[in-house]
Design an enzyme around this catalytic site. Structure first.
Site, PDB file in Angstrom:
ATOM      1  N   GLY A 258       0.836  -1.205   0.000  1.00 50.17           N
ATOM      2  CA  GLY A 258       0.000   0.000   0.000  1.00 50.17           C
ATOM      3  C   GLY A 258       0.861   1.241   0.000  1.00 50.17           C
ATOM      4  N   ASN A 259       0.272   2.376   0.283  1.00 55.33           N
ATOM      5  CA  ASN A 259       1.041   3.625   0.378  1.00 55.33           C
ATOM      6  C   ASN A 259       0.381   4.556   1.380  1.00 55.33           C
ATOM      7  OD1 ASN A 259      -0.840   5.459  -1.125  1.00 55.33           O
ATOM      8  ND2 ASN A 259      -0.482   3.922  -2.710  1.00 55.33           N
ATOM      9  N   HIS A 260       1.005   5.707   1.598  1.00 58.41           N
ATOM     10  CA  HIS A 260       0.561   6.600   2.680  1.00 58.41           C
ATOM     11  C   HIS A 260      -0.554   7.565   2.296  1.00 58.41           C
ATOM     12  CE1 HIS A 260       3.612   5.248   5.381  1.00 58.41           C
ATOM     13  NE2 HIS A 260       4.580   5.499   4.507  1.00 58.41           N
ATOM     14  N   SER A 261      -1.133   7.437   1.108  1.00 54.35           N
ATOM     15  CA  SER A 261      -2.155   8.411   0.717  1.00 54.35           C
ATOM     16  C   SER A 261      -3.312   8.423   1.730  1.00 54.35           C
ATOM     17  CB  SER A 261      -2.686   8.043  -0.669  1.00 54.35           C
ATOM     18  OG  SER A 261      -3.815   8.821  -0.957  1.00 54.35           O
TER      19      SER A 261
ATOM     20  N   ALA B 289      -3.806   7.377  -5.288  1.00 53.45           N
ATOM     21  CA  ALA B 289      -2.438   6.875  -5.443  1.00 53.45           C
ATOM     22  C   ALA B 289      -2.561   5.375  -5.706  1.00 53.45           C
ATOM     23  CB  ALA B 289      -1.638   7.148  -4.175  1.00 53.45           C
TER      24      ALA B 289
END
Ligand code: CTP
Length: 398
Positions: free
Chosen positions: A206-209, A274
């Protein structure tokens, strides 16, 4: 949204009048001009002095005070909206029957603006057929009802009849009275947040969005009158508006499938998510156990939603994408603009630590297909969103 709006609040006798103090404060802080009219009974529950101080306006309580006559016709005509909060059972009944034995009722009868009702009473009174019939009568007159809440009542009983909270009344006004119609009839789709690509049942890429930028844009499009759908990956935030359709997904694949159908009928598409570029080829069906040595996970590319939207863009549709670049920012953003056939790319600034992922502020540059470059300086994401939306409107109307 409330800046310069004229709001007339009518208070009748109910314990819930204490909440109106907070409502007045909230509206005044948002830029509205607030005037108040109280029934004689309302003065037993809340002091006109408090309301005068908060509203910075005289509070009207009687048709004639001293040598001064309160012009009920002009008060009713002055307002953009009249809010009866709290609306007691007695005043509600009198309104339904056109009775005019105090200033508030006279103002109500002469008001030409929309009238919003926020009733407050005990559950038995609320459910009585007389009250329900009176409500139907008022609805037939065009008055709009903010439903009562369920909870602890002044009697100590629990049930229906609590006046809506100040924030609910503010939201009702935003959605039902002060929503603009600049984008009325237009459909907008906004993607937001990260995507989670499953590695096994408990792990993901995943990512930090946070989704904040996408949600802020979606909400501003909605405030301008558009029908809005947000397709979002896993985020903590909610939208403040009931009228926005929020579709929650996990993976890039799910987001793509939802967007495929939604984009076909959208007038405005803002791809702020994102989205993961890669996803595991075959996620494990059971939790991967730790073994000697390293672990290699084979990844494959996901569908690029913005590229798909660009390739299938219909006439008159406005397509905006985002970009986050660590080097050759503008050059890379322009490459994305062209290769994905977008109308503009909103380039996030990485140079400013107050902009981008995880913070409430942002700074962006909009690069568009017409060679334009628009800088939106560091501001709260909501303010940046409002400027992005007004940029989109200007391009759609050009
Ligand atoms: N995007 C998308 N679907 C994807 C990947 C990206 O819709 N599978 C969209 C994003 O929502 C954003 C834009 O494409 O609007 C640019 O995303 P970004 O990750 O910056 O660009 P990529 O094309 O993935 O290129 P790279 O990661 O190599 O910079």
């Amino acid at each position: 949204m409330f800046s310069g709006k004229k709001i007339l609040i009518g208070i009748s006798g109910s314990i819930a009048a204490y909440k109106t103090i907070l409502l007045v404060r909230r509206l005044v802080k948002a830029g509205a001009e607030v005037k108040l009219v109280m029934t004689p009974a309302a003065k037993e529950f809340v002091s006109p002095l408090v309301l005068e101080t908060l509203s910075k306006n005289k509070v009207y309580t009687g048709l004639a005070e001293g040598a001064e006559w309160a012009n009920h016709v002009m008060l009713g005509r002055w307002a953009d909206v009249m809010v009866m909060a709290p609306l007691s059972c007695n005043t509600l009944a009198k309104m339904a029957h056109g009775i005019c034995d105090n200033l508030l009722l006279a103002v109500y009868l002469s008001a030409t603006c929309p009238v919003i009702l926020a009733p407050a009473m005990d559950e038995d009174m609320w459910k009585h057929p007389a009250t329900q019939n009176n409500l139907k009568t008022l609805a037939a007159y065009g008055n709009k009802l903010i439903p009562v809440n369920n909870g602890e009542l002044a009697s100590g009983l629990y049930g229906d009849g609590r006046m809506a909270e100040p924030e609910e009344i503010v939201l009702f006004l935003e959605e039902n009275i002060f929503r603009k119609d600049i984008l009325k009839g237009k459909k907008a789709v906004v993607t937001a947040g990260p995507t989670y690509e499953a590695i096994d049942p408990v792990r993901f890429i995943g990512n930090h969005s946070s989704g904040k930028m996408g949600f802020a844009i979606a909400e501003d499009l909605y405030r301008q009158g558009a029908d809005v759908t947000i397709v979002t990956g896993p985020v903590q935030i909610q939208t403040r508006y009931k009228g926005i359709d929020v579709i929650r997904v996990q993976s890039a694949k799910q987001m793509f499938h939802i967007c495929e159908s939604k984009l076909a009928i959208a007038d405005i598409c803002v791809m702020a998510a994102a989205v993961a570029d890669y996803t595991p080829v075959s996620p494990a069906t059971q939790k991967i156990k730790k073994q000697e040595g390293g672990l290699t996970i084979e990844l494959e590319q996901t569908n690029d939603i913005l590229r798909f939207a660009g390739a299938n863009k219909k006439a008159g549709q406005f397509l905006a994408g985002f970009a986050l670049e660590t080097e050759h920012e503008k050059e890379n953003a322009i490459k994305k603009l062209k290769s994905k056939n977008a109308d503009c790319i909103i380039l996030n600034s990485l140079r400013n630590s107050q902009a981008g992922f995880g913070v409430d502020t942002n700074e962006v540059t909009i690069l568009d297909r017409w060679g334009g470059e628009t800088l939106i300086s560091l501001a709260d994401k909501k303010e940046v969103a409002a400027q992005i939306v007004s940029y989109i409107i200007s391009k759609m109307n050009a």
